[in-house]
Motif scaffolding. Structure first.
Motif, short mmCIF file in Angstrom:
data_model
loop_
_atom_site.label_atom_id
_atom_site.label_comp_id
_atom_site.label_asym_id
_atom_site.label_seq_id
_atom_site.Cartn_x
_atom_site.Cartn_y
_atom_site.Cartn_z
N MET A 89 7.73 11.66 -1.64
CA MET A 89 6.55 11.00 -2.44
C MET A 89 5.60 9.62 -1.16
SD MET A 89 6.23 12.79 -4.55
CE MET A 89 6.22 14.67 -3.71
N VAL A 90 6.67 8.44 -0.83
CA VAL A 90 5.07 7.08 -0.50
C VAL A 90 4.75 8.02 0.77
CG1 VAL A 90 5.06 5.50 0.74
CG2 VAL A 90 6.75 5.99 -0.75
N ILE A 91 4.43 9.06 1.34
CA ILE A 91 3.72 9.95 2.54
C ILE A 91 2.60 10.11 2.26
CG2 ILE A 91 3.98 11.02 4.80
CD1 ILE A 91 6.66 10.75 4.99
N TYR A 92 3.21 11.28 0.78
CA TYR A 92 2.23 12.45 0.22
C TYR A 92 1.27 11.32 -0.69
CZ TYR A 92 0.10 15.21 -3.15
OH TYR A 92 -1.04 16.07 -4.27
N GLY A 93 1.78 9.92 -1.24
CA GLY A 93 0.41 9.04 -1.87
C GLY A 93 -0.80 8.44 -0.77
N LEU A 94 0.41 7.87 0.13
CA LEU A 94 -0.91 7.86 2.00
C LEU A 94 -1.76 8.40 2.05
CD1 LEU A 94 1.74 5.82 4.15
CD2 LEU A 94 0.56 5.19 2.19
#
Length: 91
Positions: free
Chosen positions: A56-61
């Motif tokens: 989810m963090v990578i997707y948010g980036l």
């Protein structure tokens, strides 16, 4: 006891009188199935949760790319990304 021995014990390999899989449904006896599910859940939980959060963090980036390359629709993408997809992914 190593992992192979634990797996054989959970799957009924060393339990006297334990029957193997049902050939029609390919399922184990209820007690064996429940023991495996408990074992699997406790041993994979410590890897699964951090992997989902990291995803989810990578997707948010990727919002940075939306912000840089699609500035005219960045608000819509922000709402979809952080108001819909990330919260559902973290549930």
């Amino acid at each position: 006891m190593n992992l192979w021995q634990k797996t054989r014990l959970i799957l009924g390999g060393n339990i006297p009188g334990a029957k193997s899989t049902d050939r029609l449904s390919l399922s184990f006896p209820q007690a064996t199935e429940a023991a495996f599910i408990d074992y699997y859940f406790t041993n994979t939980l410590t890897r699964t949760r951090p992997a989902i959060i990291l995803g989810m963090v990578i997707y948010g980036l990727f919002f940075l790319l939306d912000y840089l390359f699609l500035p005219d629709v960045k608000l819509q993408f922000f709402i979809i990304r952080f108001g819909l997809v990330v919260p559902i992914g973290l549930i």
